[in-house]
Design an enzyme around this catalytic site. Structure first.
Site, PDB file in Angstrom:
ATOM      1  N   HIS A  73     -96.996  -3.655 -59.874  1.00 26.28           N
ATOM      2  CA  HIS A  73     -98.379  -3.317 -59.455  1.00 26.28           C
ATOM      3  C   HIS A  73     -98.439  -2.947 -57.971  1.00 26.28           C
ATOM      4  O   HIS A  73     -99.404  -3.272 -57.275  1.00 26.28           O
ATOM      5  CB  HIS A  73     -99.344  -4.481 -59.718  1.00 26.28           C
ATOM      6  CG  HIS A  73     -99.499  -4.840 -61.166  1.00 26.28           C
ATOM      7  ND1 HIS A  73    -100.500  -4.355 -61.964  1.00 26.28           N
ATOM      8  CD2 HIS A  73     -98.763  -5.648 -61.969  1.00 26.28           C
ATOM      9  CE1 HIS A  73    -100.383  -4.849 -63.195  1.00 26.28           C
ATOM     10  NE2 HIS A  73     -99.333  -5.631 -63.216  1.00 26.28           N
ATOM     11  N   ASN A 146    -105.325  -6.759 -67.249  1.00 33.51           N
ATOM     12  CA  ASN A 146    -104.837  -5.390 -67.395  1.00 33.51           C
ATOM     13  C   ASN A 146    -105.830  -4.585 -68.220  1.00 33.51           C
ATOM     14  O   ASN A 146    -106.771  -5.149 -68.784  1.00 33.51           O
ATOM     15  CB  ASN A 146    -103.494  -5.374 -68.131  1.00 33.51           C
ATOM     16  CG  ASN A 146    -102.316  -5.711 -67.215  1.00 33.51           C
ATOM     17  OD1 ASN A 146    -102.406  -5.618 -65.994  1.00 33.51           O
ATOM     18  ND2 ASN A 146    -101.214  -6.107 -67.820  1.00 33.51           N
ATOM     19  N   HIS A 337    -103.952 -14.790 -58.021  1.00 34.69           N
ATOM     20  CA  HIS A 337    -103.138 -15.859 -58.599  1.00 34.69           C
ATOM     21  C   HIS A 337    -103.855 -16.374 -59.843  1.00 34.69           C
ATOM     22  O   HIS A 337    -105.018 -16.811 -59.758  1.00 34.69           O
ATOM     23  CB  HIS A 337    -102.996 -16.973 -57.553  1.00 34.69           C
ATOM     24  CG  HIS A 337    -102.096 -18.091 -57.975  1.00 34.69           C
ATOM     25  ND1 HIS A 337    -101.208 -17.995 -59.018  1.00 34.69           N
ATOM     26  CD2 HIS A 337    -101.936 -19.350 -57.476  1.00 34.69           C
ATOM     27  CE1 HIS A 337    -100.548 -19.136 -59.137  1.00 34.69           C
ATOM     28  NE2 HIS A 337    -100.975 -19.977 -58.222  1.00 34.69           N
ATOM     29  N   TYR A 360     -97.295 -16.158 -59.270  1.00 36.91           N
ATOM     30  CA  TYR A 360     -98.174 -15.447 -58.328  1.00 36.91           C
ATOM     31  C   TYR A 360     -98.193 -16.088 -56.945  1.00 36.91           C
ATOM     32  O   TYR A 360     -98.122 -15.398 -55.928  1.00 36.91           O
ATOM     33  CB  TYR A 360     -99.588 -15.309 -58.906  1.00 36.91           C
ATOM     34  CG  TYR A 360     -99.638 -14.288 -60.028  1.00 36.91           C
ATOM     35  CD1 TYR A 360    -100.148 -13.028 -59.822  1.00 36.91           C
ATOM     36  CD2 TYR A 360     -99.121 -14.582 -61.285  1.00 36.91           C
ATOM     37  CE1 TYR A 360    -100.170 -12.080 -60.831  1.00 36.91           C
ATOM     38  CE2 TYR A 360     -99.132 -13.651 -62.303  1.00 36.91           C
ATOM     39  CZ  TYR A 360     -99.651 -12.396 -62.072  1.00 36.91           C
ATOM     40  OH  TYR A 360     -99.649 -11.461 -63.074  1.00 36.91           O
TER      41      TYR A 360
HETATM   42 FE1  HDD Z   1     -98.522 -10.008 -63.365  1.00 36.62          FE
HETATM   43  C1  HDD Z   1     -99.046  -8.766 -60.271  1.00 36.62           C
HETATM   44  C2  HDD Z   1    -101.433  -8.568 -64.454  1.00 36.62           C
HETATM   45  C3  HDD Z   1     -97.777 -10.941 -66.588  1.00 36.62           C
HETATM   46  C4  HDD Z   1     -95.963 -11.818 -62.229  1.00 36.62           C
HETATM   47  N1  HDD Z   1     -99.943  -8.871 -62.538  1.00 36.62           N
HETATM   48  C5  HDD Z   1     -99.991  -8.473 -61.227  1.00 36.62           C
HETATM   49  C6  HDD Z   1    -101.174  -7.709 -60.999  1.00 36.62           C
HETATM   50  C7  HDD Z   1    -101.841  -7.657 -62.179  1.00 36.62           C
HETATM   51  C8  HDD Z   1    -101.071  -8.391 -63.138  1.00 36.62           C
HETATM   52  C9  HDD Z   1    -103.152  -6.953 -62.436  1.00 36.62           C
HETATM   53  C10 HDD Z   1    -101.568  -7.065 -59.678  1.00 36.62           C
HETATM   54  C11 HDD Z   1    -102.506  -7.936 -58.899  1.00 36.62           C
HETATM   55  C12 HDD Z   1    -102.936  -7.232 -57.647  1.00 36.62           C
HETATM   56  O1  HDD Z   1    -103.638  -6.212 -57.773  1.00 36.62           O
HETATM   57  O2  HDD Z   1    -102.535  -7.668 -56.577  1.00 36.62           O
HETATM   58  N2  HDD Z   1     -99.375  -9.724 -65.168  1.00 36.62           N
HETATM   59  C13 HDD Z   1    -100.625  -9.204 -65.385  1.00 36.62           C
HETATM   60  C14 HDD Z   1    -101.006  -9.430 -66.759  1.00 36.62           C
HETATM   61  C15 HDD Z   1     -99.975 -10.089 -67.365  1.00 36.62           C
HETATM   62  C16 HDD Z   1     -98.952 -10.288 -66.356  1.00 36.62           C
HETATM   63  C17 HDD Z   1    -102.329  -9.035 -67.369  1.00 36.62           C
HETATM   64  C18 HDD Z   1     -99.836 -10.574 -68.765  1.00 36.62           C
HETATM   65  C19 HDD Z   1    -100.821 -10.975 -69.483  1.00 36.62           C
HETATM   66  N3  HDD Z   1     -97.110 -11.135 -64.248  1.00 36.62           N
HETATM   67  C20 HDD Z   1     -96.985 -11.423 -65.576  1.00 36.62           C
HETATM   68  C21 HDD Z   1     -95.918 -12.367 -65.779  1.00 36.62           C
HETATM   69  C22 HDD Z   1     -95.410 -12.644 -64.530  1.00 36.62           C
HETATM   70  C23 HDD Z   1     -96.166 -11.849 -63.591  1.00 36.62           C
HETATM   71  C24 HDD Z   1     -95.484 -12.938 -67.102  1.00 36.62           C
HETATM   72  C25 HDD Z   1     -94.290 -13.562 -64.135  1.00 36.62           C
HETATM   73  C26 HDD Z   1     -93.878 -14.587 -64.809  1.00 36.62           C
HETATM   74  N4  HDD Z   1     -97.604 -10.170 -61.584  1.00 36.62           N
HETATM   75  C27 HDD Z   1     -96.585 -11.017 -61.334  1.00 36.62           C
HETATM   76  C28 HDD Z   1     -96.181 -11.052 -59.885  1.00 36.62           C
HETATM   77  C29 HDD Z   1     -97.206 -10.083 -59.233  1.00 36.62           C
HETATM   78  C30 HDD Z   1     -97.993  -9.599 -60.429  1.00 36.62           C
HETATM   79  C31 HDD Z   1     -94.751 -10.798 -59.621  1.00 36.62           C
HETATM   80  C32 HDD Z   1     -96.661  -8.971 -58.347  1.00 36.62           C
HETATM   81  C33 HDD Z   1     -97.533  -8.949 -57.122  1.00 36.62           C
HETATM   82  C34 HDD Z   1     -98.383 -10.104 -57.257  1.00 36.62           C
HETATM   83  O3  HDD Z   1     -98.092 -10.779 -58.395  1.00 36.62           O
HETATM   84  O4  HDD Z   1     -99.238 -10.459 -56.466  1.00 36.62           O
HETATM   85  O5  HDD Z   1     -96.281 -12.313 -59.387  1.00 36.62           O
END
Ligand code: HDD
Length: 700
Positions: A73, A146, A337, A360
């Protein structure tokens, strides 16, 4: 709690690092700098001196401007706004922001793509992030969702694998922003739990027309908890007022070059124009006693609850009404988060959600360089923060008093809130079991819901899905991966698999029944037209000298009254002279734009018998592309001649004066003079419908 207006002002002030009254340039220490165009040197042609602290500070600060982009993202666009509930939700949740329709809760929303880096294009085929931070009176609540209601994997331990597979390939960092490559499809073909999300990814949902025109989903089943401690399962849905609309793949690809910022520019422009995007928040509520009433597991994030089974109940609306002041300070530094919850909203044991609740916070520590990112203005709660957490990189609070608990020297502060009052109380779910590393058998059906999705699509949506699979798998080098994927598709729907197999050169699997015959009409874009208005649609009017001025004026007035944005495009910038001898301003020169940047096109006429734009190849290409992409086309007077010159197969066009013909989203009237009411009504209707499928080819 501060009013939204105060909050806005406060945030503005917080960001305004510069002296608002203006003043001379200074160093970071506030020392005035005489000028910044030359470094301090030993003589006019001599070496630069280390002594030049302004030069060193400026360069050092510049060298450190970048922070790591989000691991997923990375590319996003954000906006502020507010949320207000329609009525109290006290029966289900004690969350303060869901109680009183008179209370507006400020929000910040960030939309994003997933795969591509920060500088990638907007209109790639991808999931879109839809993350909302509610600054509630009880603390921040983040709904990190999402635009798909399902995810690719069931357990977060697989997230690094999935992300490695979808990201550019490790040896050459190709492709940027795209899922059409070997490693993703290798993973998919070996991991059938991905199939449901993959069906969404191959659908038009993955190429939204606008962030303002897409749904959002919390994905997981969460839990509402009311003041009596009673829990109710809940799934969150955002529904856009303008309806859900998508691009077609061909234009999405062209948009990547014509305007890589297509989606974020659209969001920004709409808010600047006062056309505030709006979504309704809806919930699907499932009583705890019904936890096992479904033929899938509520804890499985690869499943939806069909809306026909549990209707979506609207509980409030969100409006985005302010663009950020500074992209980095706000959109880049915002930290979401999933574990940021408030009293009345709790988790379930969905293993994907549990993993997210770790990931997060962890990621922000590296991305934002330490533990104090909650103090950044965009992340700071409006609720007071009192605790004994101290120090760390970039600490900007000046804490005083004691920093431990219990204490007597600090008067025992901050005191415990105590259970039962306004404090967060974790839902007292009973948990017991053996420690095992094994997926629940209730998570094993990977085909029924992808089949339901397929069965729910209109014919044109199915066609687009087949074409998307053919494109994506057609880019995969390993034929074994193509074949393995098609084998899985055969378990979803035999016809789908055969269609894809034919396109990608692998053996056609034996005809198979759909894994499920069920359908959920709510999944089709046909059922998601929103309020049916044409507000903010971009309409191009192709003009040239001699154009029928009355026609342009009549159409412009009507479309503007409906809230559409009308732009006059001509071969060059400047002005044109209309048939009435008056000059009219050109909004944009045709070579600087393209049909893919507009929602519809109008061809006004000129003096009888002269299709005024027919001689301009840019104009002809513009119309041809709009037609091929299913966009509404209107033509008046001799403008109809431009269309008929393209010889559109099977399309009926107006051939006599005073006769409006509307066929397949093309509205024509050969009459000169102002557009008739009948023409205008028909043109507005076809624009509201967004796209018109099933057109035959035009001459190329
Ligand atoms: Fe995630 C970012 C949505 C599964 C780990 N995720 C991130 C963002 C969104 C989502 C919208 C961007 C937030 C922003 O604009 O800053 N992610 C989802 C959805 C998931 C999902 C709807 C499943 C239902 N994500 C998911 C899993 C993991 C992560 C299973 C880890 C175990 N996601 C992250 C992250 C991010 C992230 C690595 C990258 C940047 C951030 O968090 O801030 O932690």
């Amino acid at each position: 709690m501060a009013s939204p207006a105060d909050r806005k002002q406060e945030q503005r002030e917080a960001f305004r690092a510069d002296d608002p009254a203006g003043g001379p340039l200074t160093t970071d220490q506030g020392v005035e700098v005489d000028h910044t165009d030359d470094s301090l040197a030993a003589g006019e042609r001599g070496p630069t001196l280390m002594e030049d602290f302004h030069f060193r500070e400026k360069l050092t600060r510049f060298d450190h401007e970048r922070i790591p982009e989000r691991v997923v993202h990375a590319r996003g666009a954000g906006a502020y706004g507010y949320f207000e509930p329609y009525e109290s939700c006290a029966e289900f949740t004690r969350a303060a922001f869901l109680q009183d329709p008179a209370v507006r809760t400020p929000v910040f929303v960030r939309f994003s793509t997933v795969q591509g880096p920060k500088g990638s294009a907007d209109t790639v085929r991808d999931v879109r992030g839809f993350a909302t931070k509610f600054y509630t009176s009880e603390g921040n609540y983040d709904l990190v969702g999402n635009n798909f209601p399902v995810f690719f994997i069931q357990d977060g331990v697989k997230f690094p694998d999935f992300v490695h597979a979808v990201k550019p390939e490790p040896h050459n960092d190709i492709p940027t922003g795209a899922s059409a490559h070997d490693t993703l499809w290798d993973f998919v073909s070996l991991q059938p739990e991905t199939l449901h999300a993959i069906m969404w990814l191959m659908s038009d949902r993955a190429i939204p027309r606008s962030y303002r025109m897409m749904q959002g989903f919390g994905v997981h089943t969460f839990r509402f908890v009311n003041a009596d401690g009673k829990g109710t399962f809940v799934k969150f849905h955002w529904k856009p007022r303008l309806g859900v609309h998508s691009l077609v793949w061909d234009e999405a690809q062209e948009c990547q070059g014509r305007d890589p910022d297509f989606n974020r520019r659209d969001l920004w422009d709409a808010i600047e124009a006062g056309e505030y995007p709006e979504w309704e928040l809806g919930v699907q509520l499932v009583p705890e006693e019904d936890e096992f009433a479904f033929d899938f597991d509520l804890l499985d994030p690869t499943k939806i609850i069909p809306e026909e089974q549990v209707p979506v109940r609207p509980i409030g609306r969100m409006v985005l009404d302010r663009n950020p002041e500074n992209f980095f300070a706000e959109t880049e530094q915002v930290a979401f988060h999933t574990a940021n919850v408030v009293p009345g909203i709790d988790f379930t044991n969905d293993p994907l959600l549990q993993a997210r609740n770790f990931s997060y916070l962890d990621t922000q520590l590296i991305r934002l360089g330490g533990p104090n990112f909650s103090q950044l203005p965009v992340n700071r709660p409006v609720a007071p923060v009192r605790n004994n957490q101290r120090d760390g990189y970039h600490q900007s609070a000046i804490h005083s008093g004691t920093n431990y608990f219990p204490n007597s020297l600090g008067g025992g502060c901050p005191a415990h809130a105590g259970a039962g009052g306004s404090a967060y109380t974790h839902y007292a779910e009973r948990v017991d079991g053996h420690k095992i590393r094994r997926r629940s058998p209730s998570f094993q059906d990977h085909y029924s819901q992808p089949a339901m999705f397929w069965n729910s699509m209109a014919d044109w949506e199915k066609q687009h899905i087949v074409e998307a699979f053919r494109f994506e798998l057609g880019k995969v080098g390993a034929m074994t991966v193509r074949a393995r994927t098609v084998e899985h598709l055969a378990k979803v729907d035999g016809e789908l698999a055969v269609q894809v197999a034919r396109g990608v050169g692998v053996p056609e699997p034996a005809a198979a029944e759909a894994a499920s015959k069920s359908a959920s009409p709510a999944l089709s874009l046909e059922s998601l037209r929103g309020d049916g208005s044409i507000r903010t649609r971009q309409i191009a009017v192709l003009v040239t000298d001699g154009v029928d001025a009355e026609q342009i004026t009549s159409v412009r007035e009507r479309l503007a009254a409906e809230g559409a944005v009308v732009e006059a495009l001509a071969a060059t910038d400047g002005t044109i002279t209309g048939s009435d001898g008056e000059t009219y301003t050109v909004d944009r020169a045709l070579p600087t734009v393209a049909s893919v940047l507009y929602d519809a096109v109008l061809l006004p006429g000129g003096p009888v018998g002269t299709p005024p734009t027919a001689a301009d190849p840019d104009a002809v290409r513009f119309v041809r592309d709009a037609y091929r992409h299913g966009k509404p086309v209107g033509a008046l007077g001799s403008g109809v001649g431009v269309l008929s010159a393209l010889e559109p197969e099977g399309l009926r066009l107006s051939t006599e004066f005073q006769r409006v013909v509307a066929d397949q989203g093309v509205v024509t009237d050969t009459s000169p003079g102002p557009a008739s009411e009948e023409f205008l009504n028909a043109f507005v209707d076809v624009i509201a419908a967004h796209r018109h499928w099933g057109r035959g080819p035009v001459r190329r």
